[in-house]
Design an enzyme around this catalytic site. Structure first.
Site, PDB file in Angstrom:
ATOM      1  N   SER A  81       3.380  12.076  12.982  1.00  0.00           N
ATOM      2  CA  SER A  81       3.264  11.279  11.751  1.00  0.00           C
ATOM      3  C   SER A  81       4.360  11.667  10.772  1.00  0.00           C
ATOM      4  O   SER A  81       4.446  12.831  10.351  1.00  0.00           O
ATOM      5  CB  SER A  81       1.902  11.482  11.088  1.00  0.00           C
ATOM      6  OG  SER A  81       1.855  10.779   9.852  1.00  0.00           O
ATOM      7  N   SER A 134       8.716   6.245  12.267  1.00  0.00           N
ATOM      8  CA  SER A 134       8.539   5.616  10.941  1.00  0.00           C
ATOM      9  C   SER A 134       9.497   6.170   9.893  1.00  0.00           C
ATOM     10  O   SER A 134       9.104   6.428   8.747  1.00  0.00           O
ATOM     11  CB  SER A 134       7.088   5.784  10.466  1.00  0.00           C
ATOM     12  OG  SER A 134       6.186   5.278  11.416  1.00  0.00           O
ATOM     13  N   GLY A 138      -4.513   7.446   5.900  1.00  0.00           N
ATOM     14  CA  GLY A 138      -3.556   8.488   6.226  1.00  0.00           C
ATOM     15  C   GLY A 138      -2.832   9.005   5.004  1.00  0.00           C
ATOM     16  O   GLY A 138      -2.588  10.216   4.877  1.00  0.00           O
ATOM     17  N   HIS A 174      -3.321   6.608  15.306  1.00  0.00           N
ATOM     18  CA  HIS A 174      -3.494   5.865  14.055  1.00  0.00           C
ATOM     19  C   HIS A 174      -4.973   5.585  13.803  1.00  0.00           C
ATOM     20  O   HIS A 174      -5.841   6.323  14.269  1.00  0.00           O
ATOM     21  CB  HIS A 174      -2.650   4.595  14.089  1.00  0.00           C
ATOM     22  CG  HIS A 174      -1.228   4.823  13.678  1.00  0.00           C
ATOM     23  ND1 HIS A 174      -0.521   3.971  12.861  1.00  0.00           N
ATOM     24  CD2 HIS A 174      -0.364   5.839  13.974  1.00  0.00           C
ATOM     25  CE1 HIS A 174       0.703   4.430  12.672  1.00  0.00           C
ATOM     26  NE2 HIS A 174       0.820   5.562  13.345  1.00  0.00           N
ATOM     27  N   ARG A 193      -5.203  -3.655  11.217  1.00  0.00           N
ATOM     28  CA  ARG A 193      -4.145  -4.394  11.911  1.00  0.00           C
ATOM     29  C   ARG A 193      -4.633  -4.986  13.235  1.00  0.00           C
ATOM     30  O   ARG A 193      -4.075  -5.980  13.717  1.00  0.00           O
ATOM     31  CB  ARG A 193      -2.916  -3.513  12.100  1.00  0.00           C
ATOM     32  CG  ARG A 193      -2.368  -3.036  10.753  1.00  0.00           C
ATOM     33  CD  ARG A 193      -0.906  -2.729  10.769  1.00  0.00           C
ATOM     34  NE  ARG A 193      -0.507  -2.041   9.549  1.00  0.00           N
ATOM     35  CZ  ARG A 193      -0.241  -2.644   8.389  1.00  0.00           C
ATOM     36  NH1 ARG A 193      -0.323  -3.960   8.284  1.00  0.00           N
ATOM     37  NH2 ARG A 193       0.107  -1.936   7.329  1.00  0.00           N
ATOM     38  N   GLU A 247       3.822   0.301  12.713  1.00  0.00           N
ATOM     39  CA  GLU A 247       2.680  -0.427  12.150  1.00  0.00           C
ATOM     40  C   GLU A 247       2.741  -1.923  12.443  1.00  0.00           C
ATOM     41  O   GLU A 247       1.734  -2.625  12.343  1.00  0.00           O
ATOM     42  CB  GLU A 247       2.610  -0.199  10.637  1.00  0.00           C
ATOM     43  CG  GLU A 247       3.766  -0.787   9.859  1.00  0.00           C
ATOM     44  CD  GLU A 247       3.858  -0.215   8.450  1.00  0.00           C
ATOM     45  OE1 GLU A 247       3.903  -1.016   7.506  1.00  0.00           O
ATOM     46  OE2 GLU A 247       3.893   1.017   8.301  1.00  0.00           O
ATOM     47  N   ARG A 261       2.299   6.063  -2.952  1.00  0.00           N
ATOM     48  CA  ARG A 261       3.346   7.023  -3.325  1.00  0.00           C
ATOM     49  C   ARG A 261       3.549   7.025  -4.841  1.00  0.00           C
ATOM     50  O   ARG A 261       3.698   8.092  -5.449  1.00  0.00           O
ATOM     51  CB  ARG A 261       4.663   6.673  -2.615  1.00  0.00           C
ATOM     52  CG  ARG A 261       4.697   7.077  -1.146  1.00  0.00           C
ATOM     53  CD  ARG A 261       5.854   6.431  -0.404  1.00  0.00           C
ATOM     54  NE  ARG A 261       5.992   6.923   0.957  1.00  0.00           N
ATOM     55  CZ  ARG A 261       5.208   6.574   1.978  1.00  0.00           C
ATOM     56  NH1 ARG A 261       4.211   5.707   1.775  1.00  0.00           N
ATOM     57  NH2 ARG A 261       5.404   7.073   3.177  1.00  0.00           N
ATOM     58  N   LYS A 278       0.836  -1.199   0.000  1.00  0.00           N
ATOM     59  CA  LYS A 278       0.000   0.000   0.000  1.00  0.00           C
ATOM     60  C   LYS A 278       0.869   1.246   0.000  1.00  0.00           C
ATOM     61  O   LYS A 278       0.603   2.212  -0.724  1.00  0.00           O
ATOM     62  CB  LYS A 278      -0.927  -0.019   1.216  1.00  0.00           C
ATOM     63  CG  LYS A 278      -1.859   1.184   1.306  1.00  0.00           C
ATOM     64  CD  LYS A 278      -1.356   2.279   2.238  1.00  0.00           C
ATOM     65  CE  LYS A 278      -1.309   1.807   3.684  1.00  0.00           C
ATOM     66  NZ  LYS A 278      -1.005   2.908   4.624  1.00  0.00           N
ATOM     67  N   ARG A 318      -4.213   2.497  19.013  1.00  0.00           N
ATOM     68  CA  ARG A 318      -3.835   1.082  18.967  1.00  0.00           C
ATOM     69  C   ARG A 318      -3.315   0.561  20.303  1.00  0.00           C
ATOM     70  O   ARG A 318      -3.488  -0.624  20.617  1.00  0.00           O
ATOM     71  CB  ARG A 318      -2.799   0.850  17.854  1.00  0.00           C
ATOM     72  CG  ARG A 318      -3.416   0.889  16.464  1.00  0.00           C
ATOM     73  CD  ARG A 318      -2.401   0.705  15.358  1.00  0.00           C
ATOM     74  NE  ARG A 318      -3.093   0.523  14.078  1.00  0.00           N
ATOM     75  CZ  ARG A 318      -2.501   0.614  12.898  1.00  0.00           C
ATOM     76  NH1 ARG A 318      -1.210   0.899  12.812  1.00  0.00           N
ATOM     77  NH2 ARG A 318      -3.191   0.418  11.793  1.00  0.00           N
TER      78      ARG A 318
END
Length: 454
Positions: free
Chosen positions: A194, A223, A120, A369, A414, A342, A35, A30, A373
């Site tokens: 983020s 990330s 997102g 998220h 998830r 993630e 992107r 994804k 989570r």
């Protein structure tokens, strides 16, 4: 009437009667697909995406770009050009074939409305694109999307010359009043909530009049592999990018203005979505093969090889793909997941089945998220008899015998796959709204059943 019959959204998670042995073809990434769609839409010539992910998030991205005038033609491909050859180059047979999307850039235009769902990448990557459109572009989405942070992108675009109406929320819904161009230049952004704030600005940066210089000024940046993925894909499309990992200034990224090439790109399997299948081998002492696992990649999911090996498995890259084998024992782990947040739900699920405690650190940003989570994992694992405690930036997991029950997902893909992993080892686990997995992993129940030979 049984609970499952009364509530069709409940899915009995299959229980594994023995070691899982399977080959699982994981759909495309994804993160790479979305992107690639943005870069192809901003290119100076058509490009190809081969074996893209067809999921809710990627289809929302395609629809967003189409709404602004971009052409995206979906075909079944039997040809594949060299990844480095420009679009239109002669192809060579692709024995695997598969779906391909031809992206045809156009003059971006409004008025248009974009549905971001709860993606997102769509809510953050597309507003910078919309500043280049001629006319207003309205953004709206699922109720949860209103709660997710967007202020970093909104404030940065305003500083770069954009006009955005959000009624002071710093969140959706909002309207970007595109003027056909954006001045660009230097901007500071706090991307500690983020990393997508940085990627969003970089992806459109080549089309800004002055390019863009993004300076992260907040706390720890989560990330980072996803930012490296953005930089790598920009360079493949011909952009000039200065980045910290290539000797640049820490926490500063510079993109030079210029035309992007239309590229021919075959999308890698989504390594983060491979997680539940590798976890199945780990918790059942089985063997799972994931074909086409790349030897070199910027995907954060590649870290699974290291993490799941430390938790009791072993892996090898072969001509078949990644071969992951469980030992029959699952060990706890103390791990910093700040770069690969993630992966936390799946790791937490495995940790709840381990023979020793685990500490998962560096993931405070997961509270923002698809759902919170950390709170959701704590609540759902404990509801099955587990012993999980939230910390300031993660989870403490002390394994205890688990029992069956309903595992709620909070519309988070998830969470659903994490519950399925627990269900392999714990009879009677029922997943609420397993269909939410379609966000990034189409037809997960069928893939799961196929892995188990059902």
């Amino acid at each position: 009437m049984t609970e499952t019959a009364a509530h069709p959204a409940l899915w009995p998670a299959p229980h594994a009667s023995g070691a899982v042995t399977a080959t699982v073809q994981v759909p495309g990434s994804k993160s790479v697909t979305n992107r690639a769609l943005v870069l192809a839409a901003l290119a100076a010539e058509p490009g190809w995406l081969r074996r893209p992910l067809r999921s809710r998030d990627s289809l929302l991205m395609a629809s967003a770009l189409r709404a602004m005038g971009v052409g995206i033609e979906e075909t079944v491909s039997s040809l594949s050009s060299s990844p480095s050859s420009p679009s239109g180059a002669s192809g060579s047979p692709d024995p695997a074939g598969g779906e391909a999307w031809r992206v045809i850039p156009a003059g971006l235009r409004g008025p248009a409305t974009v549905d971001v769902g709860n993606a997102g990448t769509v809510m953050r990557f597309v507003p910078p694109v919309a500043t280049l459109a001629d006319g207003p572009i309205r953004f709206d989405g699922d109720p949860r999307s209103y709660e997710r942070p967007l202020h970093g992108v909104i404030d940065a675009l305003r500083a770069l010359g954009a006009r955005i109406d959000d009624e002071g929320r710093g969140a959706l819904p909002l309207t970007v009043h595109g003027s056909g161009a954006l001045e660009g230049g230097r901007v500071e952004v706090d991307a500690s909530s983020s990393s997508q704030f940085v990627s969003a600005l970089l992806l459109s940066g080549p089309r800004f009049n002055q390019g863009v210089e993004v300076r992260h000024v907040g706390g720890a940046l989560p990330s980072m592999p996803h930012i490296r993925m953005t930089v790598d894909m920009l360079r493949r499309a011909g952009a000039q990018v200065d980045a910290p990992e290539s000797g640049g200034e820490p926490n500063v990224w510079r993109v030079t203005p210029g035309a992007l090439r239309g590229v021919d790109l075959t999308i890698e399997p989504d390594l983060s979505n491979a997680q539940p299948f590798l976890a199945a081998a780990l918790v059942t002492g089985g063997r799972v093969v994931v074909p086409d696992w790349p030897a070199h990649t910027t995907q954060p999911g590649d870290r699974l090889r290291e993490i799941f090996t430390e938790m009791g498995g072993s892996c090898e890259l072969t001509s078949e793909g990644l071969v992951f084998t469980g030992s029959g024992k699952v060990h706890g782990i103390d791990v910093d997941l700040s770069e690969v947040g993630e992966l936390t739900p799946g790791i937490a699920a495995v940790a709840a089945l381990a023979d020793s405690p685990s500490t998962l650190r560096g993931v405070a940003h997961l509270r923002l998220h698809e759902t919170d989570r950390l709170a959701a994992l704590t609540r759902e694992i404990n509801a099955l008899g587990g012993d999980v405690t939230e910390t300031a930036d993660g989870l403490e997991i002390r394994p205890r015998p688990l029992t069956g029950g309903t595992f709620h997902t909070y519309d988070d893909h998830r969470m659903a796959t994490a519950g399925a992993v627990i269900g392999l080892a714990v009879p009677g686990v029922v997943i609420e709204n397993v269909a939410t997995t379609a966000k990034t992993l189409p037809d997960f129940p069928a893939l799961w059943a196929g892995m188990l030979g059902n």
